[in-house]
Design a protein around this motif. Structure first.
Motif, PDB file in Angstrom:
ATOM      1  N   UNK A 208       3.023  12.364  -6.891  1.00 60.20           N
ATOM      2  CA  UNK A 208       4.177  13.231  -6.615  1.00 60.20           C
ATOM      3  C   UNK A 208       5.437  12.459  -6.245  1.00 60.20           C
ATOM      4  N   UNK A 209       5.281  11.311  -5.575  1.00 58.46           N
ATOM      5  CA  UNK A 209       6.460  10.651  -5.013  1.00 58.46           C
ATOM      6  C   UNK A 209       6.638   9.191  -5.413  1.00 58.46           C
ATOM      7  N   UNK A 210       5.725   8.649  -6.189  1.00 65.03           N
ATOM      8  CA  UNK A 210       5.880   7.262  -6.652  1.00 65.03           C
ATOM      9  C   UNK A 210       5.600   6.257  -5.553  1.00 65.03           C
ATOM     10  N   UNK A 211       5.936   5.001  -5.841  1.00 60.11           N
ATOM     11  CA  UNK A 211       5.632   3.902  -4.907  1.00 60.11           C
ATOM     12  C   UNK A 211       6.601   3.873  -3.729  1.00 60.11           C
ATOM     13  N   UNK A 212       6.218   3.130  -2.704  1.00 59.61           N
ATOM     14  CA  UNK A 212       7.057   2.857  -1.518  1.00 59.61           C
ATOM     15  C   UNK A 212       7.417   4.120  -0.724  1.00 59.61           C
ATOM     16  N   UNK A 213       6.679   5.192  -0.933  1.00 63.91           N
ATOM     17  CA  UNK A 213       6.960   6.424  -0.198  1.00 63.91           C
ATOM     18  C   UNK A 213       6.245   6.438   1.148  1.00 63.91           C
ATOM     19  N   UNK A 214       5.052   5.824   1.196  1.00 66.89           N
ATOM     20  CA  UNK A 214       4.229   5.998   2.401  1.00 66.89           C
ATOM     21  C   UNK A 214       3.664   4.683   2.931  1.00 66.89           C
ATOM     22  N   UNK A 215       3.531   4.649   4.249  1.00 67.34           N
ATOM     23  CA  UNK A 215       2.843   3.539   4.923  1.00 67.34           C
ATOM     24  C   UNK A 215       1.597   4.104   5.605  1.00 67.34           C
ATOM     25  N   UNK A 216       0.661   3.213   5.882  1.00 65.73           N
ATOM     26  CA  UNK A 216      -0.570   3.651   6.548  1.00 65.73           C
ATOM     27  C   UNK A 216      -1.049   2.589   7.524  1.00 65.73           C
ATOM     28  N   UNK A 217      -1.834   3.059   8.465  1.00 64.62           N
ATOM     29  CA  UNK A 217      -2.324   2.202   9.534  1.00 64.62           C
ATOM     30  C   UNK A 217      -3.740   1.749   9.220  1.00 64.62           C
ATOM     31  N   UNK A 218      -4.057   0.513   9.584  1.00 69.06           N
ATOM     32  CA  UNK A 218      -5.452   0.059   9.491  1.00 69.06           C
ATOM     33  C   UNK A 218      -5.878  -0.390  10.883  1.00 69.06           C
ATOM     34  N   UNK A 219      -6.938   0.209  11.399  1.00 74.00           N
ATOM     35  CA  UNK A 219      -7.418  -0.167  12.735  1.00 74.00           C
ATOM     36  C   UNK A 219      -8.824  -0.728  12.652  1.00 74.00           C
ATOM     37  N   UNK A 220      -9.027  -1.799  13.377  1.00 74.89           N
ATOM     38  CA  UNK A 220     -10.354  -2.417  13.530  1.00 74.89           C
ATOM     39  C   UNK A 220     -10.347  -3.113  14.878  1.00 74.89           C
ATOM     40  N   UNK A 221     -11.480  -3.320  15.505  1.00 75.11           N
ATOM     41  CA  UNK A 221     -11.470  -4.099  16.740  1.00 75.11           C
ATOM     42  C   UNK A 221     -10.785  -5.446  16.492  1.00 75.11           C
ATOM     43  N   UNK A 222      -9.906  -5.852  17.415  1.00 68.69           N
ATOM     44  CA  UNK A 222      -9.181  -7.119  17.263  1.00 68.69           C
ATOM     45  C   UNK A 222      -9.716  -8.135  18.275  1.00 68.69           C
ATOM     46  N   UNK A 223      -9.760  -9.388  17.867  1.00 72.11           N
ATOM     47  CA  UNK A 223     -10.277 -10.431  18.764  1.00 72.11           C
ATOM     48  C   UNK A 223      -9.129 -11.301  19.288  1.00 72.11           C
ATOM     49  N   UNK A 224      -8.505 -12.096  18.407  1.00 77.65           N
ATOM     50  CA  UNK A 224      -7.483 -13.040  18.899  1.00 77.65           C
ATOM     51  C   UNK A 224      -6.086 -12.431  18.908  1.00 77.65           C
ATOM     52  N   UNK A 225      -5.827 -11.461  18.046  1.00 77.46           N
ATOM     53  CA  UNK A 225      -4.510 -10.809  17.923  1.00 77.46           C
ATOM     54  C   UNK A 225      -3.388 -11.775  17.570  1.00 77.46           C
ATOM     55  N   UNK A 226      -3.738 -12.923  16.991  1.00 74.51           N
ATOM     56  CA  UNK A 226      -2.690 -13.868  16.625  1.00 74.51           C
ATOM     57  C   UNK A 226      -2.877 -14.428  15.215  1.00 74.51           C
ATOM     58  N   UNK A 227      -3.787 -13.848  14.448  1.00 71.89           N
ATOM     59  CA  UNK A 227      -3.966 -14.269  13.063  1.00 71.89           C
ATOM     60  C   UNK A 227      -4.768 -15.545  12.914  1.00 71.89           C
ATOM     61  N   UNK A 228      -5.426 -15.998  13.965  1.00 73.08           N
ATOM     62  CA  UNK A 228      -6.140 -17.272  13.924  1.00 73.08           C
ATOM     63  C   UNK A 228      -7.622 -17.087  13.582  1.00 73.08           C
ATOM     64  N   UNK A 229      -8.279 -16.130  14.225  1.00 68.54           N
ATOM     65  CA  UNK A 229      -9.741 -16.039  14.068  1.00 68.54           C
ATOM     66  C   UNK A 229     -10.153 -15.390  12.735  1.00 68.54           C
ATOM     67  N   UNK A 230      -9.250 -14.658  12.098  1.00 66.03           N
ATOM     68  CA  UNK A 230      -9.470 -14.021  10.784  1.00 66.03           C
ATOM     69  C   UNK A 230     -10.550 -12.935  10.800  1.00 66.03           C
ATOM     70  N   UNK A 231     -10.989 -12.520  11.998  1.00 69.25           N
ATOM     71  CA  UNK A 231     -12.052 -11.505  12.048  1.00 69.25           C
ATOM     72  C   UNK A 231     -11.546 -10.143  11.577  1.00 69.25           C
ATOM     73  N   UNK A 232     -10.240  -9.950  11.540  1.00 71.16           N
ATOM     74  CA  UNK A 232      -9.708  -8.656  11.097  1.00 71.16           C
ATOM     75  C   UNK A 232      -9.060  -8.781   9.718  1.00 71.16           C
ATOM     76  N   UNK A 233      -9.505  -9.770   8.925  1.00 76.77           N
ATOM     77  CA  UNK A 233      -8.890  -9.947   7.602  1.00 76.77           C
ATOM     78  C   UNK A 233      -9.457  -8.958   6.592  1.00 76.77           C
ATOM     79  N   UNK A 234      -8.643  -8.601   5.636  1.00 72.80           N
ATOM     80  CA  UNK A 234      -9.136  -7.797   4.513  1.00 72.80           C
ATOM     81  C   UNK A 234      -8.361  -8.171   3.258  1.00 72.80           C
ATOM     82  N   UNK A 235      -9.028  -7.941   2.133  1.00 72.77           N
ATOM     83  CA  UNK A 235      -8.510  -8.396   0.843  1.00 72.77           C
ATOM     84  C   UNK A 235      -7.694  -7.273   0.214  1.00 72.77           C
ATOM     85  N   UNK A 236      -6.420  -7.545  -0.063  1.00 74.33           N
ATOM     86  CA  UNK A 236      -5.601  -6.536  -0.735  1.00 74.33           C
ATOM     87  C   UNK A 236      -5.260  -7.045  -2.132  1.00 74.33           C
TER      88      UNK A 236
END
Ligand code: FAD
Length: 261
Positions: A208-236
């Motif tokens: 209905x609205x094409x690209x760049x219309x919407x954002x979404x949240x991804x939640x998972x338990x976080x460990x380091x919260x600084x991008x170091x441990x990679x435990x919250x990584x996902x492949x896009x």
């Protein structure tokens, strides 16, 4: 990002197991952007259990008074401790962290979509959008009337469309079924929903609205919260992302079409 000592000014249990905690922490109240989160130490200063800080969104701010609120749903040890803290107590908070919601300057009509306890990720966005004189509609889904987020906690200008799974309050059904005319009206949508719902919404939104219309949240338990441990990584489709640093807010397309979450 900074380390703050926040003083609790009130802790109201708005329903069983859900606490609205107000804190005096002026620098955070001025710095935090909607969709960013904080890591809160959930034990006394000399204790170390639980060892890891827990992530929470800032639910609302009153920068002139130096106040922020957290909306805490009690789940386990950390949130039980937090829910038990009283006025005058202090909290050790690291933040603001992550990449939050982005609203383009051309947006006039903003659609917010949320499911159950994830609403605390978009309440600050609702507040900020109303302050910028945007028209805001929040479509929110809960299991039943007892779980509904109190309308009194939202700015009165927000149009609040409640859906419950059992029909005990508002419309009965699922969130995607209620979006109808709002999709034509809105210039942008911010969705705080499960990945399953994000996939369904993406199919409708892109058609209905094409690209760049919407954002979404991804939640998972976080460990380091600084991008170091990679435990919250996902492949896009555009490569590996970490929720704690690249998110928790992403383009809806990236969430819906991710390879692993
Ligand atoms: C970026 C972010 C922001 C958040 N903001 C809020 C908020 O504003 N208010 C709020 O109440 N909660 C929020 N959460 C969830 C909150 O951080 C967890 O509920 C909390 O860490 C649980 O800690 P605990 O020690 O009480 O429970 P634990 O004993 O650690 O876990 C209890 C149960 O909760 C589950 N759990 C832990 N973290 C999450 C999570 N992220 N998502 C789903 N299940 C989880 C565990 O798997 C376990 O089953 C947020 C989470 C993230 C990632």
């Amino acid at each position: 990002m900074r380390l703050y000592t926040a003083t609790i000014t009130s802790n109201n249990e708005i329903r069983a197991g859900v606490h609205l905690i107000e804190m005096h922490v002026p620098a955070l109240a001025s710095a935090v952007q909607p969709g960013q989160y904080c890591m809160v130490r959930c034990c006394h200063a000399l204790a170390s259990d639980p060892l890891l800080r827990r992530p929470f969104f800032v639910h609302s701010v009153r920068p002139a008074l130096g106040l922020c609120t957290l909306l805490v749903h009690v789940q386990g040890r950390g949130t039980s401790w937090l829910g038990g803290q009283r006025e005058g107590g202090t909290l050790d908070i690291l933040g603001p962290l992550g990449h939050g919601w982005e609203v383009r300057p051309t947006v006039r009509n903003l659609l917010l979509v949320s499911e159950s306890s994830m609403i605390s990720s978009i309440t600050l966005l609702a507040q900020s959008a109303i302050e910028q004189e945007l028209a805001v509609t929040l479509v929110a889904h809960f299991s039943n009337a007892a779980e509904v987020y109190p309308p009194a906690l939202l700015p009165p200008e927000v149009e609040y469309h409640i859906i419950t799974a059992d029909g005990s309050l508002g419309e009965q059904g699922e969130v995607q079924g209620a979006l109808g005319d709002y999709l034509v009206w809105a210039d942008a949508a911010c969705c705080s929903v499960s990945r399953e719902t994000a996939v369904v919404l993406y199919a409708t939104f892109e058609r209905m609205r094409g690209r760049n219309f919407a954002q979404a949240l991804v939640l998972r338990p976080l460990v380091c919260a600084s991008g170091v441990c990679l435990s919250c990584s996902f492949e896009t489709l555009s490569g590996m992302k970490v929720i704690c640093r690249d998110g928790p807010v992403f383009d809806l397309r990236e969430v819906a079409r991710s390879v692993t979450i």
